[in-house]
Design an enzyme around this catalytic site. Structure first.
Site, PDB file in Angstrom:
ATOM      1  N   LYS A 228       0.836  -1.205   0.000  1.00 22.83           N
ATOM      2  CA  LYS A 228       0.000   0.000   0.000  1.00 22.83           C
ATOM      3  C   LYS A 228       0.873   1.258   0.000  1.00 22.83           C
ATOM      4  CE  LYS A 228      -3.878   2.504   1.601  1.00 22.83           C
ATOM      5  NZ  LYS A 228      -5.181   2.563   2.211  1.00 22.83           N
ATOM      6  N   ARG A 242      -3.242   4.232  -8.048  1.00 18.48           N
ATOM      7  CA  ARG A 242      -3.780   3.906  -6.713  1.00 18.48           C
ATOM      8  C   ARG A 242      -5.076   3.112  -6.826  1.00 18.48           C
ATOM      9  NH1 ARG A 242      -3.856   7.457  -1.117  1.00 18.48           N
ATOM     10  NH2 ARG A 242      -5.108   5.970   0.066  1.00 18.48           N
ATOM     11  N   ASN A 246      -8.397  -0.744  -5.344  1.00 22.14           N
ATOM     12  CA  ASN A 246      -9.845  -0.992  -5.367  1.00 22.14           C
ATOM     13  C   ASN A 246     -10.197  -2.360  -5.938  1.00 22.14           C
ATOM     14  OD1 ASN A 246     -10.327   1.553  -4.324  1.00 22.14           O
ATOM     15  ND2 ASN A 246     -10.361   2.501  -6.355  1.00 22.14           N
TER      16      ASN A 246
HETATM   17  P1  NAD Z   1     -14.546  -0.489  12.663  1.00 18.43           P
HETATM   18  O1  NAD Z   1     -13.676   0.647  12.927  1.00 18.43           O
HETATM   19  O2  NAD Z   1     -16.015  -0.285  12.712  1.00 18.43           O
HETATM   20  O3  NAD Z   1     -14.151  -1.673  13.642  1.00 18.43           O
HETATM   21  C1  NAD Z   1     -14.898  -2.873  13.608  1.00 18.43           C
HETATM   22  C2  NAD Z   1     -15.390  -3.244  15.018  1.00 18.43           C
HETATM   23  O4  NAD Z   1     -14.291  -3.731  15.775  1.00 18.43           O
HETATM   24  C3  NAD Z   1     -15.961  -2.072  15.801  1.00 18.43           C
HETATM   25  O5  NAD Z   1     -17.049  -2.503  16.560  1.00 18.43           O
HETATM   26  C4  NAD Z   1     -14.792  -1.679  16.702  1.00 18.43           C
HETATM   27  O6  NAD Z   1     -15.190  -1.005  17.868  1.00 18.43           O
HETATM   28  C5  NAD Z   1     -14.206  -3.026  17.008  1.00 18.43           C
HETATM   29  N1  NAD Z   1     -12.796  -3.038  17.380  1.00 18.43           N
HETATM   30  C6  NAD Z   1     -11.795  -2.264  16.909  1.00 18.43           C
HETATM   31  N2  NAD Z   1     -10.628  -2.667  17.381  1.00 18.43           N
HETATM   32  C7  NAD Z   1     -10.882  -3.708  18.196  1.00 18.43           C
HETATM   33  C8  NAD Z   1     -10.067  -4.559  18.996  1.00 18.43           C
HETATM   34  N3  NAD Z   1      -8.735  -4.440  19.010  1.00 18.43           N
HETATM   35  N4  NAD Z   1     -10.671  -5.525  19.722  1.00 18.43           N
HETATM   36  C9  NAD Z   1     -12.026  -5.678  19.681  1.00 18.43           C
HETATM   37  N5  NAD Z   1     -12.837  -4.924  18.946  1.00 18.43           N
HETATM   38  C10 NAD Z   1     -12.268  -3.953  18.212  1.00 18.43           C
HETATM   39  O7  NAD Z   1     -14.258  -1.150  11.224  1.00 18.43           O
HETATM   40  P2  NAD Z   1     -12.927  -1.386  10.392  1.00 18.43           P
HETATM   41  O8  NAD Z   1     -13.180  -2.609   9.607  1.00 18.43           O
HETATM   42  O9  NAD Z   1     -11.706  -1.263  11.200  1.00 18.43           O
HETATM   43  O10 NAD Z   1     -12.932  -0.141   9.391  1.00 18.43           O
HETATM   44  C11 NAD Z   1     -13.989   0.075   8.507  1.00 18.43           C
HETATM   45  C12 NAD Z   1     -14.001   1.538   8.116  1.00 18.43           C
HETATM   46  O11 NAD Z   1     -12.771   1.847   7.491  1.00 18.43           O
HETATM   47  C13 NAD Z   1     -15.092   1.890   7.137  1.00 18.43           C
HETATM   48  O12 NAD Z   1     -15.704   3.067   7.563  1.00 18.43           O
HETATM   49  C14 NAD Z   1     -14.350   2.085   5.827  1.00 18.43           C
HETATM   50  O13 NAD Z   1     -15.004   3.021   4.988  1.00 18.43           O
HETATM   51  C15 NAD Z   1     -13.033   2.598   6.311  1.00 18.43           C
HETATM   52  N6  NAD Z   1     -11.910   2.365   5.388  1.00 18.43           N
HETATM   53  C16 NAD Z   1     -11.097   3.419   5.115  1.00 18.43           C
HETATM   54  C17 NAD Z   1     -10.007   3.242   4.295  1.00 18.43           C
HETATM   55  C18 NAD Z   1      -9.081   4.388   4.066  1.00 18.43           C
HETATM   56  O14 NAD Z   1      -8.160   4.284   3.229  1.00 18.43           O
HETATM   57  N7  NAD Z   1      -9.220   5.474   4.806  1.00 18.43           N
HETATM   58  C19 NAD Z   1      -9.719   1.992   3.738  1.00 18.43           C
HETATM   59  C20 NAD Z   1     -10.571   0.934   4.037  1.00 18.43           C
HETATM   60  C21 NAD Z   1     -11.666   1.126   4.868  1.00 18.43           C
HETATM   61  N1  GLY Z   2      -8.405   1.690   0.469  1.00 20.25           N
HETATM   62  C1  GLY Z   2      -8.023   2.134  -0.815  1.00 20.25           C
HETATM   63  C2  GLY Z   2      -7.106   3.307  -0.772  1.00 20.25           C
HETATM   64  O1  GLY Z   2      -6.619   3.704   0.255  1.00 20.25           O
HETATM   65  O2  GLY Z   2      -6.850   3.883  -1.795  1.00 20.25           O
END
Ligand code: NAD
Ligand code: GLY
Length: 370
Positions: A228, A242, A246
């Site tokens: 990444k 980039r 996706n």
């Molecule tokens: P999340 O942040 O909702 O975490 C998932 C669940 O796990 C939540 O209930 C959280 O409280 C819990 N959790 C977190 N850490 C934990 C731990 N160590 N132990 C127990 N529970 C824990 O979801 P996610 O999958 O981490 O992230 C999804 C989000 O990321 C989406 O909003 C998506 O759009 C975004 N995203 C952003 C990018 C980017 O490049 N910025 C890339 C991919 C996804």
């Molecule tokens: N998750 C895709 C990006 O960061 O571009």
């Protein structure tokens, strides 16, 4: 401990990603050693706070005061109201332009805290401490921050690179199994698109073996973040390359939208989306059958198989064409020419994807339709 350096030529900005087990306290101490403000602003959520109530006391250096804001847990809170709540908190606590925000949580906390940091006083520093596998290999690096709008996911956002990202795999011990698999989707994705060795490494093990093997876990997260990091260095603002990140996301986003975000986690949708994109690549003659089967069987082994209600062609096309990856020229679809070799195909039509969907669901696919 492993370190990745990310160099962004556009802004002449560089930062490091530190990866290891139980490294947080040591890395934060070093990071904050010369920090004259002596106050940091920790943003987390209720789940993390309940699991790690002593976070501030145990990992933040004694001479630094931690102001903590605990957000409600859940994607539904990744919105403007929560950004306002963070800004109000920073104002009330008299944060200034030198202040540092610490985002302690999964992708939701990271995206929203990063976005608030990008807006507060036109931008202050934030540190990512990602605690889910997904955020450790994906959202915690690369600088995409943002929130959802009722018209679409991540519709409001900014590119704002973190000050540093600290990946401590010890947090994964408390992560629910389903969330681990969802994060694994992005980990294996980086192998499939750019790092055949990473794919091979992971293909030899099952998820339980990966979880239990700390060295393998750190090594694969490191390799995944390397992929990444290099892609982001090449094309920070997603002008072109980039977009390979996706891979699996066009069809994945369709599934998430079609099922109203109720049935599948993002990573689960991406697993099916990668299976579909590999099938598409096979059908187009870009990917050979042997490589397709290796990827397909690996994705099948993750145990994600879903059935969705019958979908009409009109609905499919409407949803796929609303995606951010759609332009007047058509869909920017990411396919494969081999394991570790992703390629961007511009101008793919939703119509042709629909034709592929019809053959896909007749195959030994991860997706079934009622
Ligand atoms: P999340 O942040 O909702 O975490 C998932 C669940 O796990 C939540 O209930 C959280 O409280 C819990 N959790 C977190 N850490 C934990 C731990 N160590 N132990 C127990 N529970 C824990 O979801 P996610 O999958 O981490 O992230 C999804 C989000 O990321 C989406 O909003 C998506 O759009 C975004 N995203 C952003 C990018 C980017 O490049 N910025 C890339 C991919 C996804
Ligand atoms: N998750 C895709 C990006 O960061 O571009």
């Amino acid at each position: 401990m492993k370190t990745i350096q990310i160099d962004l030529h556009r802004t002449n900005y560089r930062y490091q990603v530190k990866i290891g087990n139980r490294i947080l306290s040591e890395v934060l101490t070093e990071l904050l050693f010369n920090y004259t403000e002596k106050r940091i602003f920790v943003i987390t959520n209720s789940t993390l706070h309940a699991l790690y109530p002593e976070f501030s006391k145990t990992v933040i250096p004694k001479d630094i005061q931690a102001e903590c804001l605990i957000l409600p847990d859940g994607e539904q809170h990744k919105n403007l109201e929560t950004v306002t709540q963070i800004i109000d908190f920073l104002v009330e606590k008299k944060a200034n332009r030198q202040s540092i925000v610490i985002a302690f949580g999964g992708g939701v906390v990271g995206d929203i805290s990063g976005f608030a940091a990008s807006a507060f006083m036109r931008g202050i520093s934030y540190v990512q401490i990602p605690t889910t596998l997904l955020s450790q290999v994906d959202s915690g690096i690369g600088g995409k921050t943002g929130i959802n709008h009722k018209a679409g996911k991540n519709l409001i956002g900014a590119f704002k690179q973190p000050y540093q990202t600290i990946i401590d795999v010890s947090f994964l011990k408390t992560l629910p199994e389903r969330e681990f698999i969802a994060g694994y989707a992005e980990l294996i994705k980086h192998g499939i698109i750019r790092d055949p060795y990473l794919f091979q490494l992971l293909n030899q093990k099952n998820l339980q073996e990966l979880k239990a093997d700390e060295d393998l876990l750190i090594d694969s997260i490191f390799r995944s973040c390397e992929v990444k990091a290099r892609v982001v260095e090449e094309d920070e603002m997603e002008a072109s390359q980039r977009a390979i990140l996706n891979f699996g996301h066009t069809f994945g986003h369709f599934l998430e939208t079609y099922t109203n975000y109720q049935q599948l986690l993002h990573g689960e949708a991406v697993i099916i989306g990668m299976d579909f994109a590999s099938w598409w690549s096979l059908q187009q003659g870009f990917l050979d059958k042997a490589d397709f089967e290796i990827i397909h069987y690996h994705l099948c082994s993750l145990g994600i198989s879903k059935t969705i209600p019958e979908v009409t062609k009109e609905t499919f096309i409407r949803i796929v064409e609303y995606d951010k990856k759609f332009s007047r020229e058509g869909i920017r679809f990411v396919g494969l020419t081999g394991i570790g070799q992703a390629r961007i195909f511009d101008g793919v039509t939703a119509d042709s994807l629909w034709d592929n969907l019809l053959t896909y669901i007749q195959s030994d696919a991860l997706l079934k339709i009622d």
